[in-house]
Write a protein that holds these residues in place. Structure first.
Motif, PDB file in Angstrom:
ATOM      1  N   ARG A 177       2.619  12.852   3.343  1.00  0.00           N
ATOM      2  CA  ARG A 177       2.786  11.403   3.169  1.00  0.00           C
ATOM      3  C   ARG A 177       1.452  10.673   3.202  1.00  0.00           C
ATOM      4  O   ARG A 177       1.279   9.672   2.529  1.00  0.00           O
ATOM      5  N   SER A 180      -4.405   8.445   2.075  1.00  0.00           N
ATOM      6  CA  SER A 180      -5.350   7.345   1.925  1.00  0.00           C
ATOM      7  C   SER A 180      -6.786   7.819   1.816  1.00  0.00           C
ATOM      8  O   SER A 180      -7.594   7.201   1.137  1.00  0.00           O
TER       9      SER A 180
ATOM     10  N   LYS B   2      10.328   1.859   7.865  1.00  0.00           N
ATOM     11  CA  LYS B   2       9.277   0.990   8.376  1.00  0.00           C
ATOM     12  C   LYS B   2       8.036   1.077   7.479  1.00  0.00           C
ATOM     13  O   LYS B   2       7.423   0.085   7.134  1.00  0.00           O
ATOM     14  N   THR B   3       7.686   2.293   7.114  1.00  0.00           N
ATOM     15  CA  THR B   3       6.524   2.499   6.247  1.00  0.00           C
ATOM     16  C   THR B   3       7.000   3.202   4.977  1.00  0.00           C
ATOM     17  O   THR B   3       8.014   3.890   4.997  1.00  0.00           O
ATOM     18  N   PRO B   4       6.236   3.024   3.869  1.00  0.00           N
ATOM     19  CA  PRO B   4       6.665   3.714   2.639  1.00  0.00           C
ATOM     20  C   PRO B   4       6.566   5.232   2.812  1.00  0.00           C
ATOM     21  O   PRO B   4       5.811   5.712   3.659  1.00  0.00           O
ATOM     22  N   LEU B   5       7.325   5.946   1.977  1.00  0.00           N
ATOM     23  CA  LEU B   5       7.330   7.407   2.094  1.00  0.00           C
ATOM     24  C   LEU B   5       5.936   7.974   1.858  1.00  0.00           C
ATOM     25  O   LEU B   5       5.461   8.828   2.583  1.00  0.00           O
ATOM     26  N   ILE B   6       5.266   7.473   0.825  1.00  0.00           N
ATOM     27  CA  ILE B   6       3.893   7.899   0.539  1.00  0.00           C
ATOM     28  C   ILE B   6       2.958   6.795   1.019  1.00  0.00           C
ATOM     29  O   ILE B   6       3.049   5.666   0.554  1.00  0.00           O
ATOM     30  N   ILE B   7       2.100   7.135   1.953  1.00  0.00           N
ATOM     31  CA  ILE B   7       1.167   6.142   2.490  1.00  0.00           C
ATOM     32  C   ILE B   7      -0.177   6.340   1.792  1.00  0.00           C
ATOM     33  O   ILE B   7      -0.917   7.270   2.123  1.00  0.00           O
ATOM     34  N   GLU B   8      -0.466   5.509   0.800  1.00  0.00           N
ATOM     35  CA  GLU B   8      -1.720   5.634   0.059  1.00  0.00           C
ATOM     36  C   GLU B   8      -2.453   4.306   0.180  1.00  0.00           C
ATOM     37  O   GLU B   8      -2.302   3.427  -0.665  1.00  0.00           O
ATOM     38  N   ARG B   9      -3.192   4.154   1.258  1.00  0.00           N
ATOM     39  CA  ARG B   9      -3.872   2.891   1.546  1.00  0.00           C
ATOM     40  C   ARG B   9      -5.340   3.144   1.864  1.00  0.00           C
ATOM     41  O   ARG B   9      -5.759   3.060   3.015  1.00  0.00           O
ATOM     42  N   PRO B  10      -6.151   3.448   0.830  1.00  0.00           N
ATOM     43  CA  PRO B  10      -7.574   3.687   1.106  1.00  0.00           C
ATOM     44  C   PRO B  10      -8.267   2.488   1.718  1.00  0.00           C
ATOM     45  O   PRO B  10      -9.293   2.633   2.377  1.00  0.00           O
ATOM     46  N   LEU B  12      -7.463   0.956   4.220  1.00  0.00           N
ATOM     47  CA  LEU B  12      -7.367   0.965   5.678  1.00  0.00           C
ATOM     48  C   LEU B  12      -8.513   1.733   6.353  1.00  0.00           C
ATOM     49  O   LEU B  12      -8.637   1.724   7.558  1.00  0.00           O
ATOM     50  N   GLN B  13      -9.326   2.403   5.546  1.00  0.00           N
ATOM     51  CA  GLN B  13     -10.418   3.180   6.128  1.00  0.00           C
ATOM     52  C   GLN B  13     -11.554   2.267   6.596  1.00  0.00           C
ATOM     53  O   GLN B  13     -11.804   1.226   5.984  1.00  0.00           O
ATOM     54  N   GLN B  17     -16.225   5.483   7.221  1.00  0.00           N
ATOM     55  CA  GLN B  17     -15.406   6.588   6.721  1.00  0.00           C
ATOM     56  C   GLN B  17     -15.461   6.634   5.187  1.00  0.00           C
ATOM     57  O   GLN B  17     -15.633   7.691   4.593  1.00  0.00           O
ATOM     58  N   LEU B  20     -18.829   7.899   4.127  1.00  0.00           N
ATOM     59  CA  LEU B  20     -18.965   9.344   4.345  1.00  0.00           C
ATOM     60  C   LEU B  20     -18.246  10.127   3.252  1.00  0.00           C
ATOM     61  O   LEU B  20     -18.800  11.054   2.653  1.00  0.00           O
ATOM     62  N   PHE B  21     -17.001   9.721   2.973  1.00  0.00           N
ATOM     63  CA  PHE B  21     -16.232  10.448   1.967  1.00  0.00           C
ATOM     64  C   PHE B  21     -16.813  10.263   0.563  1.00  0.00           C
ATOM     65  O   PHE B  21     -16.777  11.180  -0.252  1.00  0.00           O
ATOM     66  N   THR B  25     -18.044  13.248  -1.636  1.00  0.00           N
ATOM     67  CA  THR B  25     -17.481  13.385  -2.985  1.00  0.00           C
ATOM     68  C   THR B  25     -18.589  13.642  -4.003  1.00  0.00           C
ATOM     69  O   THR B  25     -18.506  14.561  -4.811  1.00  0.00           O
TER      70      THR B  25
END
Lengths: 420, 169
Positions: A177, A180, B2-10, B12-13, B17, B20-21, B25
């Protein structure tokens, strides 16, 4: 002649370091594709499970430790499971947050829910053993307290347990899931291209190294025969998989049984998780080494040797990296000198192999998740980031397991990734 | 949910972070391109023939590459073929044959022996809807206390009457 032997041995080590992951990759691909065409392709869509001959009631066991943030959606997903009769046993393993109160509230709202509070934190294995004694039914679905099951999962898993009395456990198909960060996205591909592909290939062979503890269905008779879960095991799922198969119970993989899970998205969280996995695998190497020479356990030998070889590979890889680094600063004997870590045309072959493996595995998993292909872009780093992680966790795991001795494994709240 | 099934929130980093990523990359991309150095060299030959001659002729790269591919193909065919032959052999041998007899679930007495508690006591445990379990140092169950609520009392007295239980709750 004096120089020939050491040189040959060193060459053999270098060759092994390079060829082992390369050829295993093709073995996984062959096995995964065979599994797909033989077992998986003809299956219905995952949201249309086939009707079963019978629907025996199931006890769902959910160990929880400080799960206040996630347990509500976990329980909601369990309540929505499409199966005629089941009970849900929520095991509060000495939580220090509001989990105990939340669990008590759930049981008041749904008569299928029962709550077991462990007076003190005992660890997942003891929690599961306790729930097994309290469970009313003879089939168990074990789910982690922070995961969300697909409503159709139980029908898919139960078909194996109903159709064959040999089957002792069925493991599901965990999906990530938390996507991010770079680490999260790589893990999306990893669960397809490494974990899913290897499970398929191992099923093609006939035995698996481990079930996924986050979602696995058991037959009570098999668990009782194996002596239930081992409180000393760092990864209770690897341990129970081996003890079941050593008693000739079949352990199956059901890719249609989906379960959505939270995974670490920080280096620290990932390191801790992978170190625990590596230590769990190492524990099995030590605890099951008696299978050598036992003819009736011969079918487990290749699975054991494969893991054993991967541990050896981690050490040889570390040695090659060390020699290469040393060679940058000091003059080494020619036989020990590593001029580059990327060996020309061979490097191109291994790079292409990686991409091919990712492509094959994502093709196999595409029917369970739309849009999976876009994570292909991120998977390019898997060999560098995760192979290195695997090397270092394996290096650390062996001395840690030896020094640890026999000790109870208890809960540590994991990193669950970034959440809004 | 409460939260979506797929949590894709870059978003929030933390910036550290993300930095670094991003740096990782970029480094990984460069490293990956490095894998294709022979191919890149081949491309470069289109403009600078010397490198091509060096890799392909002086280092005998072309012949070596073909040789390596041939060896790889043989090893892969042997390994993959062996696995598939094994799978087919097992499929033919065990298809529709279940030599293992159905193992019945453990009896109450067998369960009692394992847990080291009387069968009657364990039967009571299974009727509790909320309970607290105490363990000894080895993780074995010492005692079980039901939560003192109406539902448990009801369950203990009338275990099968679920409709009534619901009303009480």
């Amino acid at each position: 002649m004096e120089n020939l032997l050491p040189g040959s041995v060193i060459d053999a080590i270098f060759d092994f370091t390079f060829y082992y992951p390369l050829f295993m990759s093709y073995l996984w691909m062959c096995g995964g594709l065979y599994y797909y065409f033989h077992y998986e392709r003809a299956d219905r869509p995952f949201d249309q499970p086939p009707p079963l001959k019978e629907y025996p009631p199931v006890s769902i066991l959910v160990p929880c430790h400080n799960e206040a943030e996630c347990i509500e959606e976990t329980v909601a997903a369990l309540q929505a499971i499409d199966y005629p009769e089941f009970e849900i046993l929520l095991i509060d393993d000495g939580s220090t947050d509001t989990t105990p109160q939340m669990l008590d509230r759930f049981t008041k709202a749904d008569r299928r829910i029962r709550v077991i509070h462990l007076a003190r934190n005992q660890g997942k294995a003891v929690g599961l053993n306790t729930a097994a004694m309290m469970a009313k039914h003879d089939y168990f679905l074990c789910i982690d307290g922070d995961s969300i099951v697909d409503p159709h999962c139980l029908r898919w898993m139960m078909r194996h347990l109903i159709d064959s009395p040999r089957v002792g456990a069925v493991t599901g198909n965990p999906r990530i899931r938390t996507r991010s960060t770079l680490l999260g996205r790589i893990q999306v591909g990893e669960f397809s291209s490494i974990i899913g592909l290897i499970k398929r290939a191992q099923r093609t062979y006939g035995k698996v190294f481990t079930v996924s503890g986050v979602m696995v269905c058991f037959r009570r008779a098999a668990l009782h025969n194996a002596g239930y879960w081992n409180p000393d095991a760092l990864t209770e799922d690897i341990d129970i998989s081996w003890r079941l198969q050593m008693r000739h119970w079949d352990v199956r993989f059901e890719p249609n049984a989906l379960c959505w899970i939270l995974m670490p998205e920080t280096m620290r969280g990932l390191w801790r998780q992978r170190l625990r996995w590596a230590m769990g695998g190492t524990q099995v190497l030590f605890s099951q080494n008696g299978l050598f020479g036992r003819w009736r356990h011969r079918r487990m030998l290749p699975v054991y040797l494969e893991y054993f070889t991967s541990v050896i590979w981690a050490y040889t890889m570390a040695a090659v990296i060390l020699l290469w680094a040393l060679g940058q600063f000091v003059t080494l004997p020619p036989a020990l000198y590593v001029d580059t870590l990327i060996p020309g045309w061979n490097g191109m072959v291994i790079g292409t192999t990686c991409l091919l493996q990712f492509a094959v595995s994502m093709f196999l998993d595409a029917k369970y998740e739309k849009g999976l292909g876009r994570y292909y872009y991120w998977m390019i780093w898997y060999p560098l980031a995760y192979w290195m992680l695997s090397v270092f966790t394996t290096l650390v795991a062996i001395p840690k397991v030896i020094l640890r001795g026999k000790k109870r494994a208890t809960w540590v709240s994991p990193d669950r990734g970034l959440q809004p | 949910m409460k939260t979506p099934l797929i949590i894709e929130r870059p978003d929030l980093q933390a910036w550290q972070q993300k930095a670094l990523f991003s740096a990782l990359t970029a480094a990984f991309w460069i490293a990956w391109v490095f894998l294709w150095l022979p191919l890149v060299t081949l491309g470069g030959w289109l403009f600078f023939g010397y490198q091509f001659r060096f890799h392909m002729v002086e280092l005998n790269g072309y012949a070596r590459f073909l040789n390596v591919l041939m060896v790889y193909a043989i090893v892969i065919a042997v390994m993959g073929g062996a696995l598939m032959l094994w799978a087919v052999y097992n499929h033919i041998r065990f298809r529709g044959v279940d030599r293992r007899k159905e193992t019945p679930p453990p009896t109450d007495h067998e369960m009692g022996d394992w847990a080291r508690h009387p069968v009657e006591v364990m039967a009571q445990w299974r009727e509790f809807s909320v309970m607290t379990v105490h363990h000894d140092a080895q993780g074995s169950i010492c005692r079980v206390e039901p939560a003192l609520n109406l539902r448990n009392i009801e369950a203990a007295t009338k275990p099968t009457d679920n409709r009534r239980l619901l009303r009480v709750v």
